[in-house]
Design an enzyme around this catalytic site. Structure first.
Site, PDB file in Angstrom:
ATOM      1  N   GLY A  97      24.617   2.282  38.736  1.00  2.46           N
ATOM      2  CA  GLY A  97      26.568   3.178  38.623  1.00  2.46           C
ATOM      3  C   GLY A  97      27.389   3.157  39.464  1.00  2.46           C
ATOM      4  O   GLY A  97      27.788   3.272  39.573  1.00  2.46           O
ATOM      5  N   TYR A  98      26.775   3.581  40.529  1.00  6.90           N
ATOM      6  CA  TYR A  98      27.452   3.874  41.757  1.00  6.90           C
ATOM      7  C   TYR A  98      27.974   2.926  42.384  1.00  6.90           C
ATOM      8  O   TYR A  98      28.968   2.723  42.550  1.00  6.90           O
ATOM      9  CB  TYR A  98      25.975   3.716  42.902  1.00  6.90           C
ATOM     10  CG  TYR A  98      26.796   4.741  44.508  1.00  6.90           C
ATOM     11  CD1 TYR A  98      27.456   5.692  44.478  1.00  6.90           C
ATOM     12  CD2 TYR A  98      27.280   3.790  45.452  1.00  6.90           C
ATOM     13  CE1 TYR A  98      27.971   6.375  45.883  1.00  6.90           C
ATOM     14  CE2 TYR A  98      27.478   3.780  46.509  1.00  6.90           C
ATOM     15  CZ  TYR A  98      27.842   5.001  46.943  1.00  6.90           C
ATOM     16  OH  TYR A  98      28.530   5.948  47.820  1.00  6.90           O
TER      17      TYR A  98
END
Length: 210
Positions: A97-98
């Site tokens: 998700g980063y």
């Protein structure tokens, strides 16, 4: 004028902008640099970790920009600077998700830039490579000398340089700032860090900046 609040909480971005304007005057510069990271492959990523990263890394900058842009447009001047990541411009396995949220914030900045460039407002993403912060792996753990990795002052200096450009000049809207040494490349460092964490049975790595 420090404000103690969690920008990920509902209403907090609007509260931050209102309090700043009340104490210091209209906001002419917004720099979004807070971030959350949870390194994991997509199939290992928990929904709550995904949501937290999207909230902190992408939704909060959107909400803050939405608060300050009307006033900037009315006054005919303003800057929106988002601190992205070099990982947002690459496909790094395990960035989860980063990586997705940082890629998205690059596009958010481009949209703000195009929608407001003729109104005296400039938007730019500064996308650092490996920076020695609590958010990143320690250089010594990966066999990289500390002096080869960027530090927070390098990024602050880059932002200051951008703000000093004449109004006729557009830089960006994406500016990559990388260590000059190839062994300090962010994508490779993140991959090695994740491999090292898994080997040590640490599982997916999680960190946040305030």
């Amino acid at each position: 004028m420090p404000l103690a609040l969690d920008l990920a909480e509902p209403g907090a971005p609007a509260e931050a902008v209102a309090a700043t304007a009340a104490g210091l005057g209209p906001v002419g510069l917004l720099v979004c640099s807070a971030g959350a990271i949870r390194l994991a492959a997509v199939h290992e990523t928990e929904e709550r970790h995904w949501e937290r990263q999207l909230r902190v890394n992408l939704t909060v900058p959107f909400l803050l920009a939405r608060e300050v842009l009307p006033g900037m447009r009315e006054r005919g001047f303003g800057w929106v600077v988002n601190i992205g990541s070099g990982v947002g411009s690459e496909v790094v396995p395990g960035s989860g998700g980063y990586g997705v949220s940082k890629h998205a914030v690059h596009r958010l900045t481009e949209l703000i830039h195009e929608e407001n460039r003729d109104l005296g407002i400039r938007a730019v993403t500064v996308a650092p490579g490996w920076v020695s912060t609590r958010l990143a792996a320690r250089p010594a753990d990966l066999g990289v000398p500390e002096e080869e990795v960027l530090d927070a002052a390098d990024i602050a200096d880059t932002v200051a340089w951008l703000l000093d450009r004449p109004a006729r000049m557009s830089v960006g809207p994406l500016v990559r700032v990388e260590p000059s040494a190839s062994r300090a490349a962010a994508g490779d460092a993140m991959t090695r860090h994740l491999t090292r964490s898994r080997a040590g049975s640490a599982g997916p790595d999680t960190k946040e900046t305030p």
